[in-house]
Design an enzyme around this catalytic site. Sequence first.
Site, PDB file in Angstrom:
ATOM      1  N   GLU A   1      -6.984 -12.259  15.692  1.00  0.00           N
ATOM      2  CA  GLU A   1      -7.627 -13.025  16.779  1.00  0.00           C
ATOM      3  C   GLU A   1      -6.825 -14.255  17.206  1.00  0.00           C
ATOM      4  O   GLU A   1      -7.268 -15.392  17.033  1.00  0.00           O
ATOM      5  CB  GLU A   1      -9.032 -13.459  16.357  1.00  0.00           C
ATOM      6  CG  GLU A   1     -10.009 -12.330  16.224  1.00  0.00           C
ATOM      7  CD  GLU A   1     -11.456 -12.804  16.042  1.00  0.00           C
ATOM      8  OE1 GLU A   1     -11.667 -13.984  15.728  1.00  0.00           O
ATOM      9  OE2 GLU A   1     -12.361 -11.982  16.225  1.00  0.00           O
TER      10      GLU A   1
ATOM     11  N   GLU B   1     -13.798  -4.994  14.734  1.00  0.00           N
ATOM     12  CA  GLU B   1     -14.873  -5.654  13.990  1.00  0.00           C
ATOM     13  C   GLU B   1     -16.144  -5.507  14.819  1.00  0.00           C
ATOM     14  O   GLU B   1     -16.192  -5.973  15.957  1.00  0.00           O
ATOM     15  CB  GLU B   1     -14.583  -7.156  13.816  1.00  0.00           C
ATOM     16  CG  GLU B   1     -13.299  -7.463  13.068  1.00  0.00           C
ATOM     17  CD  GLU B   1     -13.043  -8.974  12.906  1.00  0.00           C
ATOM     18  OE1 GLU B   1     -13.943  -9.767  13.203  1.00  0.00           O
ATOM     19  OE2 GLU B   1     -11.931  -9.320  12.489  1.00  0.00           O
TER      20      GLU B   1
END
Length: 673
Positions: free
Chosen positions: A153, A306
């Site tokens: 991320e 995720e």
Amino acid sequence: MKNLREKENLSFRFGADYYPEHWPRERWATDAKMMAELRFNTVRLAEFAWSRIEPAEGEFNFDWLDDALETLAKHGVKAILGTPTAAPPPWLIRAHPDVLQVDGEGRRKAEGTRKNYCAVNPNYIEHSKKIVEKLVLHYKDNPNVIGWQIDNEFDVNLCYCENSIIAFRDWLRKKYGSLDRLNSECGLIFWGQEYGSWEEILPPRPPFDMQNPALCLEWHRFSSDAWVNYQRLQVEIIRKHAPHHFITHNFMGLYKELDYFKLAKDLDFVSFDYYPRWSSKVDYAASAMAHDLMRSLKKKPYLIMELQSGAVKTHLAPVPKPGEIRLWTVQSVARGANGVLYFRWRSCRFGAEEYWHGILDHDGIPRRRFSEVKRVSEELFKITPELEDTFFESNTGIILVYDNLWAWDLETGYGGKNYYGMGAWEPVLNVYRVLYKRNIPVDFVDPSSEDLGKYRVLFAPSLMLLNDRIGDALRSYVKRGGVLIATPRTGSKDWNNNIVDKPLPGELSDVLGVRVEEYTGLPEGETYEALFLEGKVFFRARNWAEKLEVEDAEVMAEYSSGMYAGKPVATMKHLGRGVAIYVGTFATAEFYDELINRLLRMGVVEEVFPSQEGVEAVRRSGGGKEVLFLLNHGEEVSELSLGTRVFRDLVSGDRLSGSLKIAGLDFRVVTPS
Ligand code: GLA
């Protein structure tokens, strides 16, 4: 070799983010066995395990990871390895404290955590390259490793360290060539800030509304590029040694500080971390928009790296309601995902995320969320084979330019800050919410690199920043038969983020056939009434109102109250074979509903299923097949009319006709039969 990469790209991945290093070895086999019970075939591993893999500089320990891979493989589970650079180990920071980012006030970021390093720091780059190379060389021939996630991320934390400052100067020098150009193109004469040497240049510091908007935008562009480049360094190493492995990165949906089109370019596919429930309400339109954006970055299947499977860590955050994990899983597949991994396998007992919950609770006992994943796994087992050759198809697009979003967020006067809600996304969401409600499939489109001709309709929400290339692409799109819809501030700034010296909508005035004679901000709560001339459909103008003078367009709608009553608020011009529509306000949903009715009559948009409150309808098609996903996000039963069509339920096998009931927080996946 290449073929394997292609193949792994295509097969459906199902699994979880797993941290064997957080649990005793004796537990690993139990975990793997339980994963097999859920039909898992994939885990993501190791993205924060640098300190375990390289406990001291130059000392490597792969044994634990080798064993974990082997244990998982015995139960049919393969791995995507994260390069562990998202969390620098303590020894690295001790040796090179300069790797830590510096904020606008000159303070170094804290150690002892993650995502605190600077992307242009030479020491960090050197160590990153080393650990990535070591890992790839060790795992390139391991049959249980299928691909890589770079770091974790990425986000743009503007870093003001010495290395960043030097790199920013170089970046500007490369782009502008001379200080004269930089000074004049960025308007640095304002408040007498022209530079006499490159060494004088310092990145703008907050508060940005007291800084030069052009230089602020350049600083943001530079910072976004820094992360794209940092990712590329790692990608190149993996490509060199393991060309048969795929490479991805986990993107954050509507995160807007990084140019995601650029970040996606070097990857095989995009991955998305999807966390819909942060509080008692889920914004389903914004969630769907995030999926559409993730798919659109490469216009190909993406992976959910995720997916929320428990309560997030924020104060008193709710656990997903029964049914939601299933719904989010199937929603992801509907919108084009080619796999779903849940975050995380088991809630961790320690560390900053002890309250980010996973499929299993801290005690490792399977409960309700485990059973729900098991149920959806069985459902997917029936659904996915029927999806072969299908994809989310759309002929409506929304133009997206990240530089434009950044420029909007930098607007301090009349422009961006007139918004509430999601800042620069607001003009996009204004349109997207209606398209979502009407079940009209949408792609996001990069006008600098994509063929616009594929789309029958293109919305260009508040494309303030324009350059010749984008202007020309939109002009020829309309001339060749496209329908373009532009909204306030279009063409009001040049590519440097300076206001243009021509009547608005600037560069696109000839295409839109209108001139903005005056504009006014509408403070929150103040709106003007407005009407479509034909049909007298009512809507409201809010946030911003432009008084339009028509040059060679037809008036579609007029203000009926306020300072501009009787003046046009929306116009339409026929140009070449196409149509260009201009809307001089942030219109309420009634405007877009009516506009869509008209586009439906023109035959240029399509609803994949009649709109029904709370039900998201998504279609995948291709290879002569059509699969409809009907997702009931409401908690009550929803009854849908199937009209004259007959369908087969892909999970139950039932033949469906007449009307169809879907329980609250449940779904149906159907195909015409
Ligand atoms: C992000 C990160 C993960 C973890 C989760 C928490 O998406 O990628 O490492 O922090 O959030 O849910």
